[in-house]
Scaffold this motif. Structure first.
Motif, short mmCIF file in Angstrom:
data_model
loop_
_atom_site.label_atom_id
_atom_site.label_comp_id
_atom_site.label_asym_id
_atom_site.label_seq_id
_atom_site.Cartn_x
_atom_site.Cartn_y
_atom_site.Cartn_z
N UNK A 127 -9.50 14.48 -10.53
CA UNK A 127 -8.56 15.86 -10.70
C UNK A 127 -7.32 14.63 -10.01
N UNK A 128 -7.60 13.67 -9.42
CA UNK A 128 -6.30 12.85 -9.19
C UNK A 128 -5.89 12.03 -10.52
N UNK A 129 -6.51 11.70 -11.80
CA UNK A 129 -5.95 11.32 -12.60
C UNK A 129 -4.87 11.85 -13.32
N UNK A 130 -5.84 12.97 -13.37
CA UNK A 130 -5.17 14.22 -14.23
C UNK A 130 -3.37 15.04 -13.29
N UNK A 131 -3.77 14.38 -12.01
CA UNK A 131 -2.69 15.09 -11.46
C UNK A 131 -0.97 13.97 -12.08
N UNK A 166 -6.80 -3.86 -2.98
CA UNK A 166 -6.94 -3.00 -1.71
C UNK A 166 -6.57 -1.70 -2.12
N UNK A 167 -7.53 -0.97 -2.55
CA UNK A 167 -7.49 0.64 -3.03
C UNK A 167 -6.37 1.31 -3.02
N UNK A 168 -5.51 1.97 -3.69
CA UNK A 168 -4.16 3.03 -3.70
C UNK A 168 -2.93 1.68 -3.48
N UNK A 169 -2.68 0.53 -3.77
CA UNK A 169 -2.19 -0.05 -3.22
C UNK A 169 -1.38 -0.86 -5.04
N UNK A 170 -0.18 -1.68 -5.51
CA UNK A 170 0.67 -2.06 -6.43
C UNK A 170 -0.32 -3.45 -5.62
N UNK A 171 -1.39 -3.86 -5.71
CA UNK A 171 -0.81 -5.44 -5.28
C UNK A 171 -1.24 -6.60 -6.46
N UNK A 172 -1.65 -7.75 -5.80
CA UNK A 172 -1.32 -8.81 -7.08
C UNK A 172 -2.51 -9.01 -7.65
N UNK A 207 0.60 -1.26 0.32
CA UNK A 207 0.21 -0.07 0.30
C UNK A 207 0.73 0.91 -0.11
N UNK A 208 0.62 2.34 -0.96
CA UNK A 208 1.41 3.50 -1.03
C UNK A 208 0.52 4.35 -1.54
N UNK A 209 1.15 5.41 -0.89
CA UNK A 209 0.58 7.41 -1.72
C UNK A 209 1.59 7.34 -2.87
N UNK A 210 1.48 6.64 -4.23
CA UNK A 210 2.68 5.98 -4.95
C UNK A 210 4.35 7.11 -4.74
N UNK A 211 5.24 6.10 -4.57
CA UNK A 211 6.78 6.85 -4.37
C UNK A 211 7.14 7.94 -5.56
N UNK A 212 7.77 8.41 -5.39
CA UNK A 212 7.96 9.33 -6.44
C UNK A 212 9.43 8.70 -7.28
N UNK A 213 10.02 8.12 -6.53
CA UNK A 213 11.34 7.55 -7.22
C UNK A 213 12.26 8.48 -7.82
N UNK A 214 12.84 7.97 -8.55
CA UNK A 214 13.95 8.84 -9.44
C UNK A 214 13.54 9.39 -10.78
N UNK A 263 -0.36 12.37 -5.07
CA UNK A 263 -0.66 11.86 -4.17
C UNK A 263 -1.42 11.63 -2.85
N UNK A 264 -1.70 13.05 -2.00
CA UNK A 264 -2.66 14.16 -1.92
C UNK A 264 -3.44 13.42 -2.18
N UNK A 265 -3.83 13.86 -3.38
CA UNK A 265 -5.59 13.79 -3.61
C UNK A 265 -5.86 12.17 -3.97
N UNK A 266 -4.95 10.71 -4.00
CA UNK A 266 -4.58 9.42 -3.90
C UNK A 266 -5.37 8.79 -2.68
N UNK A 267 -4.19 9.28 -2.15
CA UNK A 267 -5.41 9.03 -0.20
C UNK A 267 -6.12 10.11 0.28
N UNK A 268 -6.57 11.14 -0.78
CA UNK A 268 -7.72 11.39 -0.44
C UNK A 268 -9.09 10.48 -0.91
N UNK A 269 -8.86 9.98 -2.43
CA UNK A 269 -9.74 9.54 -2.28
C UNK A 269 -9.67 7.93 -2.06
#
Length: 496
Positions: free
Chosen positions: A269-273, A112-118, A34-41, A480-486
């Motif tokens: 809005x989350x998709x646009x962001x 699980x919403x917000x997760x890159x799960x199985x 479960x993540x708020x998508x990490x920004x990475x490099x 990330x903020x929008x996704x968490x709220x969603x």
């Protein structure tokens, strides 16, 4: 009330600037929890600052004197818009389609919403035609379910729904979609389609985060596909990210009216962001066109439209457009820079009419007006924006742009002060130092120019130290903020 995601006053406290992965240039590890998508490099080219120092030395000079060419030297892949393809779905048997439909509905409820799960990773392994087949079958199933129930109200399990040459009783459909009797009675799949749209969003974001490796490549000769642009050159084509289209189709089923549903608006809005943060401008253009049909007067979506057209006006995209037109006879759906800037300004003005506290919209409008040569107006907008926000990132951008406009107006002292304020916000940033060097050189101050240039050469070319590199994706930094709220209500077991 204004939205603090764009520098205003709504929805919580300030948010620190975040980095996001470019569309091709990076491939961090697949998020598996479960993540708020990490920004990475942000692309491997940014990891070695010294390698790009010479390019960085030249970069911000164009901000001061030539506008948008500043970032064109840095490989920064984007996806341009052509038009939506229509992949074939032939060759899938009825049994296979039904099995895929059942697998997808299971994934909707297991995810699980917000997760890159199985469940998300399983969906990502499907071929495009399998996904399109499920999309078509879900659309047909929902519409036929409503029609059959309306014709035979009260017939219960004697009613049949036909799909892919197979017949299902109402109980079969209820079991497959896990709809309640009340949802069947009122023909209201809202709970189901909202959960399903979250699954498709999570899959779509993983594709954008992981790059084109997870997106279906299209033939170079296909005029309907999206154009991949890397460092000012076209780098092939890909089909659209169908997961976004799937999510939009599902949300059409929200009752009583998706255009009046806050979850649907937040999803858009989350998709646009997310698409902004990934430089996926081709998918973004399609997405925002669909959003306009539902939320024509929404200030946040108008802002995202403006930021998209502002990016389209930039040199790194305009260079690719010119190359495609002159060398390959293609017709990308991206007008010239002047037209794009006019569109960007129009959208920013509309956003501000509906929400005057959208500080980032005003800041970006000021930048666009400056690029249009309307420097006095630009300064007015920029000063208003700077006075209205304490956000460090927006202050940095605003001071850079204000400095450029003061240069254009011949106000050397004011320009120097603005660039120095920007340098104080990000002491290791090269851009304001280079601007100060150029300013000193133009005034005949060779010693001052060299002193600032030495600081540039000692500086860094990373995005952490100089967020100017990420300006085109910064409009999506609050994804990330929008996704968490969603996702929050779904994680709490509350149906929105």
């Amino acid at each position: 009330m204004a939205d603090k995601r764009h520098g205003g006053k709504r929805r919580g406290g300030g948010v620190a600037p975040r980095r996001f992965v470019g569309y091709i240039g990076a491939a961090p590890g697949m998020p598996t929890m479960h993540r708020i998508y990490p920004p990475g490099r942000v692309g491997h080219v940014f990891r070695n600052g010294r390698h790009w120092t010479a390019l960085a030395v030249l970069a911000f000079a164009s901000v001061v004197f030539a506008g948008d060419r500043a970032r064109s030297a840095i490989p920064s892949p984007v996806i341009l818009y052509a038009s939506r393809p229509a992949p074939a779905t032939q060759g899938l048997t009825a049994d296979y389609r039904i099995a895929r439909l059942r697998a997808w509905t299971d994934a909707v409820y297991q995810h699980r919403p917000g997760a890159a799960d199985a469940p998300v990773l399983a969906i990502l392994r499907w071929q495009q035609r399998e996904l399109v087949s499920v999309l078509d079958d879900v659309r047909d199933l929902l519409s036929r379910l409503a029609a059959v129930y309306t014709r035979g109200r009260g017939a219960g399990n004697r009613l049949f729904v036909t799909l892919a040459d197979a017949s299902f009783t109402m109980q079969d459909v209820k079991s497959m979609l896990r709809l309640t009797e009340d949802e069947i009675t009122h023909r209201d799949p809202t709970r189901f389609v909202k959960r399903a749209a979250i699954l498709q969003m999570d899959a779509a974001i993983v594709i954008g985060t992981e790059g084109v490796a997870y997106q279906t490549r299209a033939p170079v000769s296909d005029p309907s596909a999206l154009i991949v642009a890397n460092d000012g050159q076209s780098a092939g084509r890909v089909f659209v990210n169908e997961h976004w289209a799937f999510g939009r189709m599902l949300l059409k089923g929200v009752q009583p009216d998706p255009a009046r549903d806050e979850m649907v608006r937040l999803w858009y809005c989350t998709a646009a962001a997310a698409l902004h943060s990934q430089s996926a401008f081709g998918d973004l253009a399609i997405h925002l066109a669909a959003a306009q049909s539902l939320f024509r007067n929404d200030a946040d979506l108008l802002f995202y439209n403006g930021a998209m057209h502002e990016s389209f006006s930039g040199e790194r995209i305009q260079t690719v457009v010119r190359e495609l037109v002159t060398s390959k006879g293609a017709r990308p759906n991206v007008p010239n820079a002047d037209t794009e800037r006019a569109l960007a300004a129009s959208f920013f003005e509309q956003a501000l009419e509906r929400n005057p506290d959208l500080v980032e919209a005003r800041l970006r409008l000021g930048r666009v007006r400056g690029l249009q040569g309307r420097h006095d107006e630009a300064v007015s907008h920029l000063r208003l924006a700077l006075a209205a926000t304490g956000d460090t990132l927006l202050q940095y951008y605003g001071q850079l742009f204000l400095g450029r406009e003061e240069v254009a107006l011949g106000h050397r002292a004011q320009a120097q002060a603005a660039f120095e304020r920007a340098a104080a916000l990000y002491p290791r940033a090269q851009s304001p130092r280079l601007a100060l060097s150029q300013l000193a050189r133009a005034a005949g101050d060779r010693a001052g120019a060299l002193a600032s240039l030495r600081q540039v050469l000692r500086g860094s070319a990373t995005t952490e130290d100089d967020p100017w590199w990420l300006y085109d994706t910064a409009a999506g930094r609050h994804m990330n903020v929008l996704l968490a709220e969603l996702c929050k209500p779904f994680l709490a077991g509350v149906d929105r």
